[in-house]
Design a protein around this motif. Structure first.
Motif, short mmCIF file in Angstrom:
data_model
loop_
_atom_site.label_atom_id
_atom_site.label_comp_id
_atom_site.label_asym_id
_atom_site.label_seq_id
_atom_site.Cartn_x
_atom_site.Cartn_y
_atom_site.Cartn_z
N GLU A 202 0.83 -1.20 0.00
CA GLU A 202 0.00 0.00 0.00
C GLU A 202 0.86 1.25 0.00
O GLU A 202 1.96 1.28 0.57
CB GLU A 202 -0.91 0.00 1.24
CG GLU A 202 -1.94 1.10 1.27
CD GLU A 202 -3.08 0.78 2.23
OE1 GLU A 202 -3.76 1.71 2.67
OE2 GLU A 202 -3.27 -0.42 2.55
N ASN A 235 -4.36 5.09 -9.55
CA ASN A 235 -5.63 4.56 -10.06
C ASN A 235 -5.42 3.67 -11.28
O ASN A 235 -6.05 2.62 -11.43
CB ASN A 235 -6.57 5.70 -10.42
CG ASN A 235 -7.27 6.30 -9.22
OD1 ASN A 235 -7.43 5.64 -8.19
ND2 ASN A 235 -7.69 7.55 -9.33
N ASN A 238 -4.20 0.52 -10.03
CA ASN A 238 -4.99 0.07 -8.88
C ASN A 238 -4.10 -0.34 -7.71
O ASN A 238 -4.23 -1.42 -7.13
CB ASN A 238 -5.92 -1.09 -9.26
CG ASN A 238 -7.02 -1.31 -8.22
OD1 ASN A 238 -7.40 -0.40 -7.50
ND2 ASN A 238 -7.53 -2.53 -8.15
N SER A 240 -3.21 -0.03 -4.02
CA SER A 240 -3.91 0.37 -2.79
C SER A 240 -3.24 1.58 -2.16
O SER A 240 -2.02 1.61 -1.97
CB SER A 240 -3.93 -0.80 -1.80
OG SER A 240 -4.68 -1.87 -2.30
N LYS A 267 -10.53 4.97 -7.50
CA LYS A 267 -10.48 3.51 -7.60
C LYS A 267 -9.49 2.90 -6.62
O LYS A 267 -9.77 1.88 -5.98
CB LYS A 267 -10.12 3.10 -9.03
CG LYS A 267 -9.94 1.61 -9.24
CD LYS A 267 -9.53 1.32 -10.68
CE LYS A 267 -9.32 -0.18 -10.91
NZ LYS A 267 -8.88 -0.46 -12.30
N ALA A 268 -8.32 3.50 -6.48
CA ALA A 268 -7.23 2.89 -5.72
C ALA A 268 -7.25 3.26 -4.24
O ALA A 268 -6.56 2.61 -3.45
CB ALA A 268 -5.88 3.28 -6.31
N ARG A 270 -8.12 3.38 -0.50
CA ARG A 270 -8.77 2.50 0.47
C ARG A 270 -9.15 3.23 1.75
O ARG A 270 -9.76 2.64 2.63
CB ARG A 270 -7.85 1.33 0.83
CG ARG A 270 -7.23 0.62 -0.37
CD ARG A 270 -8.25 -0.15 -1.19
NE ARG A 270 -7.59 -0.81 -2.31
CZ ARG A 270 -7.89 -0.61 -3.59
NH1 ARG A 270 -8.85 0.25 -3.91
NH2 ARG A 270 -7.24 -1.25 -4.53
N TYR A 403 -10.65 -6.26 -0.45
CA TYR A 403 -9.98 -5.05 -0.01
C TYR A 403 -10.32 -3.87 -0.93
O TYR A 403 -10.31 -2.71 -0.51
CB TYR A 403 -8.48 -5.30 0.02
CG TYR A 403 -7.68 -4.26 0.77
CD1 TYR A 403 -8.22 -3.58 1.86
CD2 TYR A 403 -6.38 -3.97 0.41
CE1 TYR A 403 -7.49 -2.64 2.55
CE2 TYR A 403 -5.63 -3.03 1.10
CZ TYR A 403 -6.19 -2.37 2.16
OH TYR A 403 -5.47 -1.42 2.85
N ASN A 404 -10.66 -4.14 -2.20
CA ASN A 404 -11.03 -3.08 -3.13
C ASN A 404 -12.32 -2.39 -2.71
O ASN A 404 -12.58 -1.26 -3.12
CB ASN A 404 -11.21 -3.64 -4.54
CG ASN A 404 -9.89 -4.09 -5.15
OD1 ASN A 404 -8.83 -3.57 -4.80
ND2 ASN A 404 -9.94 -5.03 -6.06
N ASN A 405 -13.16 -3.06 -1.92
CA ASN A 405 -14.43 -2.50 -1.50
C ASN A 405 -14.37 -1.75 -0.18
O ASN A 405 -15.33 -1.10 0.21
CB ASN A 405 -15.49 -3.61 -1.36
CG ASN A 405 -15.66 -4.41 -2.62
OD1 ASN A 405 -15.22 -5.54 -2.72
ND2 ASN A 405 -16.30 -3.81 -3.61
#
Length: 469
Positions: A202, A235, A238, A240, A267-268, A270, A403-405
């Protein structure tokens, strides 16, 4: 009999903000706020605001869990906290997150910098030194939760990717890179190479404001274009990312909601971590008397400015509830669903259950399962309590929620000489690995152990020995 104009809650130890000698400190409630009152025999009394909300202060006292110890201790108990770091056997929390500082060099000279990094500091730690420090982290933790590569600006290190490889070759659950984003913005190929370290990787991206004057105040330069270019590359691949806001009262504290809403659209991204300024290191244009922010103030700003989080959504983090608060949400089907409110504090405090289920908010629960369209029972989508209420990123809830959500908002306050509380610092879980292998709490490292500050610490230890004699 006359009453005092306040309620006395407890006695702890603090330090004088001038000489850093340990002093007794009372925690009191007065006019709906919590204060620390302390007195140095040399420099006199001080009164420091600790919390603007009494109820939230009491909530932090309830959010505690059994102390988790490291596998080994690094220093003996000799002079007492905070003079024995660390970690000494009197510390009450292992390293949830360990910072590995690989350079003092930085391609910015921010007016506010706890590490006092700059382009004029040109030292880089060797791979051999970094390997030693990494091995000490693993020795302490076995499988470290998070190792954050930091500096200075770590992406300027000539062996940066070799260092990432060294981290990846060890049993570290999650690797972060703490960066101002300049190299990510200017070098697309560099960003692409970073993506090869996913998952378990990340970017911890400096992201303080959308305003030029704010960025010049905090960073010495208008970095708006750089920030957007960095986000574009992150982004694209992607990668994190957590947006990290250094918060100064009256300067950028009105932008919290805008930054959270911006992060939710990326998008990226978190989550967002908000760090009130720690009065340590280089502090230009900062007055502790007027510019300090408490966790409760920042929490209230999130609630009032955010379109997602409400009062029940930002909770203390049990490993260090005085200084950490967190809220989680899920991004599903174009909607954002707050999650933390579904945690029953009684389950947390009992400590005999490691899961929570979606049974406390039927509206959110129903919407979640409508979006998931799985047909599974609530129990099959239970959350890991340990994963949720910790500094760790939430790995997954179900096959549909990854984890993307996940989107998290964290308030991370580091104590300084003003609000320093020995009772609380013993629970510190964010540590810095010293070049000699000691694991030292972030709070005490920047006050006592960074660069030449240990010279002052020697004087305080001599005071203790003299008092004993």
């Amino acid at each position: 009999m006359p009453n005092r104009p306040y309620l006395y809650h407890e006695l702890t130890n603090s330090i004088c903000t001038i000489c850093y000698r340990k002093v007794e400190a009372k925690i009191i409630e007065e006019n709906g706020k919590i204060y620390m009152v302390k007195r140095c025999l040399v420099h006199g009394p001080e009164k420091v605001l600790i919390s603007t909300e009494v109820d939230y202060y009491h909530q932090t006292r309830r959010f505690i869990k059994p102390s988790e110890m490291p596998l080994v201790w690094n220093t003996p108990i000799r002079y007492g906290c905070p003079y024995d770091c660390g970690l000494c056997p009197d510390h009450e929390q292992h390293s949830c997150l360990t910072l590995l500082e690989i350079t003092d060099h930085c391609n910015l000279q921010c007016p506010i910098c706890f590490a006092e990094s700059s382009p004029h500091r040109t030292s880089y730690r060797s791979l051999a030194q970094i390997e030693f420090m990494l091995n000490r982290i693993v020795e302490n933790e076995g499988e470290p939760d998070i190792v954050q590569i930091s500096g200075g600006e770590p992406t300027t290190h000539p062996d940066f990717f070799e260092i990432l490889d060294m981290c990846k070759s060890r049993p570290i659950k999650h690797i972060m890179v703490n960066t101002n984003g300049i190299r990510i913005a200017q070098d697309r190929e560099f960003a692409r190479r970073l993506s090869e370290y996913m998952p378990g990787f990340e970017i911890y991206l400096q992201f303080d404001s959308f305003e030029a004057h704010v960025l010049k105040d905090l960073r010495g330069a208008d970095l708006r274009r750089i920030r957007q270019q960095a986000i574009d590359h992150l982004n694209e691949f992607n990668i994190s990312t957590t947006l990290v806001v250094t918060l100064k009262k009256g300067l950028n504290d009105g932008e919290i909601g805008d930054i959270i809403n911006y992060g939710l659209q990326q998008k990226a991204v978190r989550g967002v971590t908000i760090q009130p300024i720690q009065a340590a290191g280089r502090l230009e244009g900062y007055d502790p008397a007027t510019d300090r922010l408490t966790v409760s103030e920042v929490r209230r700003m999130i609630i009032e400015q955010s379109e997602v989080f409400q009062d029940a959504d930002i909770l203390p983090v049990p490993c260090h509830p005085d200084c950490l608060a967190m809220g989680y949400a899920l991004k599903l089907g174009g909607e954002v669903l707050p999650l933390t409110r579904m945690i029953d504090p009684e389950i947390l405090l009992e400590g005999d259950s490691n899961t929570i289920v979606f049974e406390q908010d039927s509206v959110i629960r129903g919407k979640m399962f409508e979006l998931l369209s799985t047909g599974h029972s609530p129990q099959s989508s239970a959350l890991s309590l340990k994963s949720l209420l910790c500094c760790l990123p939430l790995a997954a809830v179900s096959e549909q929620i990854t984890y993307n959500n996940v989107f998290r908002v964290i308030i991370m306050q580091f104590m300084d000489a003003y609000n320093f509380d020995v009772r609380s610092v013993k629970k510190s879980c964010v540590h810095i690995v010293h070049p000699d292998g000691r694991m030292i709490p972030f709070d005490t490292y920047n006050l006592f152990y960074r660069d030449d500050k240990e010279e002052l610490l020697k004087e305080r230890k001599e005071d203790i020995v003299t008092a004993w004699d």
